[in-house]
Scaffold this active site. Structure first.
Site, PDB file in Angstrom:
ATOM      1  N   LYS A  50       0.850  -1.198   0.000  1.00  0.00           N
ATOM      2  CA  LYS A  50       0.000   0.000   0.000  1.00  0.00           C
ATOM      3  C   LYS A  50       0.884   1.246   0.000  1.00  0.00           C
ATOM      4  O   LYS A  50       1.918   1.284   0.684  1.00  0.00           O
ATOM      5  CB  LYS A  50      -0.890  -0.023   1.251  1.00  0.00           C
ATOM      6  CG  LYS A  50      -1.965   1.068   1.270  1.00  0.00           C
ATOM      7  CD  LYS A  50      -2.837   0.984   2.535  1.00  0.00           C
ATOM      8  CE  LYS A  50      -3.975   2.002   2.488  1.00  0.00           C
ATOM      9  NZ  LYS A  50      -4.824   1.958   3.693  1.00  0.00           N
ATOM     10  N   SER A  59      -9.947   2.253   2.610  1.00  0.00           N
ATOM     11  CA  SER A  59      -8.983   2.923   1.755  1.00  0.00           C
ATOM     12  C   SER A  59      -8.008   1.990   1.059  1.00  0.00           C
ATOM     13  O   SER A  59      -7.420   2.357   0.051  1.00  0.00           O
ATOM     14  CB  SER A  59      -8.192   3.935   2.581  1.00  0.00           C
ATOM     15  OG  SER A  59      -7.330   3.267   3.487  1.00  0.00           O
ATOM     16  N   SER A  83     -10.276   0.220   6.925  1.00  0.00           N
ATOM     17  CA  SER A  83      -9.615   0.307   5.618  1.00  0.00           C
ATOM     18  C   SER A  83      -8.993  -0.982   5.111  1.00  0.00           C
ATOM     19  O   SER A  83      -8.624  -1.070   3.945  1.00  0.00           O
ATOM     20  CB  SER A  83      -8.550   1.402   5.633  1.00  0.00           C
ATOM     21  OG  SER A  83      -9.161   2.661   5.485  1.00  0.00           O
TER      22      SER A  83
END
Lengths: 496, 491
Positions: free
Chosen positions: A81, A161, A185
């Site tokens: 990420k 997210s 997330s």
């Protein structure tokens, strides 16, 4: 095990065994993923591909395997990420304000992964500064879910997210990936993308080198195709870290060993407050089915109460923006990142750099956070939210006197189409209604794919465990995974 | 005190006397090799931005980690201020934007400081003492430095100081004159230096004060205060208070009122100027720093530090007074750690306390003052001064010769005893030699002898002559006694 013709179909555990037994080289495996990534760029799951570095890491791994020095994740290609600082590799948190930022340091969690032999394929898309539930707020454009609703070609979101991570795993563009979870997330994108993911106990993984959103809630965690893969990955990600005062010095257990222990004799708590008005009936139905599956495997179902659940979302949307408003003050255009052009004084430098650099949602949360911390409002908002947070944590402590792990829904519904919640932030925030409680209480939470919605999109269920009892969460997760037997795959429409 | 009114702490206005009320917030840089939350160095004067860690520069994802040594230093200081040590304290973020504040917030302690109430005993110029209450002491990060004079269009930022540990020591509003404020800062600095928790160097910014000043009619309610920021010398603190108090009195007496505001001190024009009003004050949005756990330690940690505490100025003074020193001398000696250390070294080298104190205060410190040299940089080691004092005490040399010997050691160095031996400076105690000299002087001055018999004070002249004749080496007591006998002076 016979290898599939497409190596990207392997799970992390299968790939590990195949690489270790030299059935396949890390280079072959890595090359297969790089090729598939190239063909799936329309999904926009990667914001940066690092093929050269990946192959170099793969070759180094193959050397170690050849010399019999394979480590836990030797040669296994992962996506990272974009919130994790990666040394010498652009790290932007998917914000314009960091669009050219190349950190001279490596986050502790990714360093742990590289120390275990893992290979980095690239940096994955996400909502800007991890603020969002759809990956639509990324400065690099939204990620498209590989999933499509039945009889539809409409683009849907992968959740957020960590939506880039979820899409990449669901589309087999990596074996597994790192995510971060501040209010859901990891768990929400996993649930709506048909994959597994765990937010470990706060303090289990170091936050050092991960761009901060809300420090008291942020936690790194693994996302993978199944529970076992998450267990394998978390073992390597987790560590105490002298550089993070909030990391916890407890031994990291062999999570993989816990996965197959079954749920016989486990007391599964069902909190009645997670039945929310307006949630689609299929969510409730799936939840009941999940409880049945576990019961049939020998678990005991216990009704529990978490009375302050209804305040969790409001509490979260005070505390998280408050911390964010302070955490994001450092992006001021003075030392690194984006600096506005043609400015005349320091106030203008701040105002323009930040106005240009931050997207709408980030600005909204900075404003909310600044407001709730302001003198005259602090007591009514921030302080009260902290008190409620304590009550929420106490709810869980009391519930865990009666049960070993909780089973709750993961999301109020399946993934939604692009733009659906664009003009209604509160509707967007409602996606987190089942996940934020876990962050507020600092507990481990895992989502596992459990079924399909009426329109053919993945739905997940969530387990919430006691602090630092990820093992029980993995056990329960695996039991549910087996019973649900979730085999649906997105059609590979992006290849057309 | 012949004129009480002139010595009064009150200042006179056209409507009568006014009382000044002063409280100080002193920022003392913690003496520590590393910063409060990072391992970067803290040395003064290093090249710009050469002592900056990723944490100090607030790079994305960086986290603060408390430096245990700085905590120990704060506890030590708290103990030195006879203050309550809080076993539980919290670091908060104080949020504001400034280019030399990389995080966009300063990590400080707001509601729960590490040290609570304490007291400092100050020594006043008239020889008296007074108590100044300590409200609290908390740990916080220093900011970097903005540099505006290097380029026509740009300002530069040096982050070397960013993250350096400071102790903010907040006094109660207990001071009533610039003299008291000065005495407080001097005493505070002495305590910090005795403890080695701050070097107290005001020129390098290791110690700076925010001065809160208000005025009121004696005994009346407190007036509105103004805060004068960042005053960085003891002299300036006094000047700033005197100017500010007079300014406030003039405004009130002219029918105006004082605005609560932050002011700065202009040392060139010796005046204070408005910086920002209460309305312009920042809303710092304090909240507990979620990157740091509450700071907690056991009483045993405090006890261990307490056990290692050095002797502090007040205790040292008590001990010196017990050794027979006058209070005034003792106060002067303990006021500066270097002087006190020097004095102790003289005692350790065998000098008798009273004689050593006299010699140090009257002879050596005077010379240092005249030459503008700090005692630490002075040319004469404590052992040498002690040796001189001992030589006087055992009668080897007299007081006058002692001064000569000090001059020689000051200029050339060397061991006083050897100098006395080598240069034949020993005083003459041989009575026959002195008798010869006395008889010669009496024989040569019959008129003076007659006068001395009428006016015994004249003996001084004879002593001078005998000393001259013996090259200053005669034992003055013996000379006196012999002269008295010869001249028939009985008293």
């Amino acid at each position: 095990m016979a290898l599939p013709s497409d190596l990207t179909e392997l799970t992390l555990a299968q790939a590990r065994d195949a690489v270790r037994s030299k059935q396949v080289s890390s280079r072959e495996l890595t090359a297969a993923f790089l090729k598939r990534m190239e063909a799936a760029r329309v999904l926009n799951s990667y914001v940066l591909e690092t093929p050269d570095a990946a192959l170099k890491m793969a070759d180094a791994a193959d050397k170690r395997i050849a010399s019999g020095e394979a480590r836990a994740l030797e040669g296994l290609p992962l996506g990272i990420k974009d919130l994790y600082a990666t040394k010498g590799v652009r790290t932007t948190a998917c914000s314009k304000i960091l669009e050219n930022f190349v950190p001279p340091y490596e986050s502790t969690v990714t360093q742990n992964l590289w120390n275990a032999g893992a290979v980095m394929l690239g940096k994955l898309n996400m909502d800007e500064f991890a603020m969002g539930s759809s990956t639509e707020t990324s400065c690099w454009g939204p990620t498209v879910s590989p999933w499509r609703a039945k009889d539809s070609t409409a683009k849907i979101v992968p959740g957020g997210s960590s939506g880039g991570s979820a899409a990449a795993i669901a589309a087999h563009l990596c074996l597994a990936a790192t995510g971060t979870d501040t209010g859901g997330s990891i768990r929400q994108p996993c649930a709506v993308s048909g994959i597994a993911g765990i937010k470990p106990t706060y303090g289990r993984c170091s936050r050092w080198g991960i761009v901060a959103y809300a420090s008291s809630l942020d936690q790194a965690g693994p996302m993978g195709r199944d529970v076992r893969d998450c267990a394998i990955l978390l073992k390597e990600m987790a560590s105490v870290d002298a550089k993070d005062s909030t990391s916890v010095d407890l031994p990291v257990p062999d999570y993989e060993a816990a996965v197959d222990k079954g749920v016989k004799g486990l007391r599964i708590g069902i909190p009645k407050e997670y039945r929310v008005d307006g949630a689609p009936p299929e969510i409730d139905a799936l939840w009941s089915k999940g409880a049945e599956w576990l019961k049939s495997q020998g678990a005991e179902i216990v009704e529990v109460s978490l009375p302050h659940t209804k305040y969790a979302l409001a509490t979260y949307y005070i505390i998280a923006p408050a911390e964010a408003s302070s955490n994001l003050a450092r992006y001021d255009g003075v030392r690194y990142g984006r600096r506005a052009e043609g400015i005349h004084d320091i106030a203008e430098l701040y105002e323009k750099s930040r106005a240009e650099g931050f997207g709408k949602e980030v600005q909204r949360r900075i404003l909310i956070g600044t407001y709730v911390l302001s003198s005259g409002y602090y007591d009514a908002y921030y302080l009260r939210a902290q008190k409620v947070r304590t009550l929420i944590a106490r709810d869980f402590a009391r519930a865990f006197e009666k049960c070993d792990v909780l089973l709750v829904p993961a999301t109020p519904g399946p993934a939604f189409p692009f733009g659906q919640n664009e003009d209604d932030p509160v509707a967007m925030y409602l996606n987190d209604v089942f996940t934020v409680t876990v962050n507020l209480a600092g507990l481990p939470g895992m989502t596992v794919p459990a079924g399909l919605s009426a329109n053919g999109l993945p739905l997940g269920l969530q387990f919430i465990g006691k602090a630092f009892d990820e093992e029980t969460v993995f056990r329960a997760g695996r039991a549910l995974e087996v019973a649900a037997n979730f085999t649906a795959k997105p059609t590979e429409w992006w290849k057309e | 005190m012949s004129n009480a009114a002139a010595k009064s702490k009150y200042i006179q206005g056209s409507t009568g006397p006014w009382e000044i009320v002063i409280g100080l917030e002193v920022h003392a840089q913690v003496l520590s090799k590393a910063k409060l939350f990072s391992a970067a160095a803290t040395q003064f004067g290093a090249d710009p931005n050469s002592q900056v860690s990723f944490v100090d520069a607030a790079m994305p994802g960086m986290l603060p980690v408390i430096n245990r040594f700085c905590v120990e230093q704060a506890v030590k200081t708290g103990l030195g201020l006879k203050a309550k040590i809080n076993l539980f304290s919290i670091f908060d973020r104080k949020n504001y934007f400034y280019p030399d504040l990389p995080q966009g917030y300063q990590i400080s302690q707001f509601k729960h400081p590490i040290v609570g109430e304490g007291v400092v005993l100050i020594d006043l110029p008239d020889g008296g003492t007074a108590k100044v209450g300590i409200e609290r002491l908390h740990l916080e990060q220093d900011a970097g430095k903005s540099i505006h004079d290097q380029h026509p269009d740009f300002s530069f930022v040096d982050l070397n100081r960013s993250g350096v540990a400071l102790m903010e020591i907040v006094s109660k509003p207990d001071m009533r004159s610039s003299d008291e404020a000065i005495a407080y800062v001097k005493k505070l600095r002495a305590i910090l230096r005795y403890l080695s928790t701050c070097d107290g160097n005001m020129e390098e910014g290791s110690l700076r004060a925010d001065v809160n000043v208000s005025v009121r009619k004696p005994g009346g309610p407190l007036g509105t205060r103004c805060e004068i920021k960042n005053v960085n010398s003891i002299r300036f603190i006094g000047q700033a208070i005197d100017y500010e108090a007079r300014r406030q009195v003039d405004i009130i007496e002219a029918g105006g009122s004082i605005d609560q505001e932050t002011r700065l001190f202009d040392s060139k024009n010796v005046e204070t100027r408005s910086m920002r009003s209460k309305e312009e004050a920042h809303d710092y949005r304090y909240f507990p720093d979620p990157d740091l756990l509450p700071l907690e330690f056991e009483q045993a940690f405090v006890d261990k530090i307490a056990a290692s505490l050095p002797e502090l100025p007040d205790e040292k003074r008590e001990r010196l007074v017990a050794l027979g020193l006058p209070v005034y001398d003792a106060t002067v000696l303990v006021g500066e750690k270097e002087i006190a250390d020097y004095f102790e070294a003289m005692l350790a080298a065998g000098a008798e306390p009273k004689a050593a104190a006299n010699w140090l205060n009257n002879e050596y410190l005077g010379r240092l003052n005249k030459a503008g040299i700090d005692i630490a940089a002075g040319p004469v080691p404590a052992a040498s001064n002690a040796a001189i004092v001992c030589l006087v005490a055992d009668g080897t040399i007299n007081g006058k010769t002692a001064k000569d010997v000090l001059d020689i050691v000051w200029a050339e160095g060397g061991d006083p005893k050897r100098i006395v031996d080598a240069r034949g400076l020993k005083q003459v105690t041989d009575t026959s030699a002195i008798e010869t000299a006395v008889d010669a002087v009496i024989a040569a001055n019959p008129d003076k002898v007659a006068a001395a018999k009428a006016k015994p004070q004249m003996i001084g002249w004879f002593v001078g002559q005998v000393m001259k004749a013996t090259g200053g080496k005669a034992n003055p007591t013996a000379v006196n006694a012999l002269l008295k006998a010869r001249l028939g002076i009985t008293e």
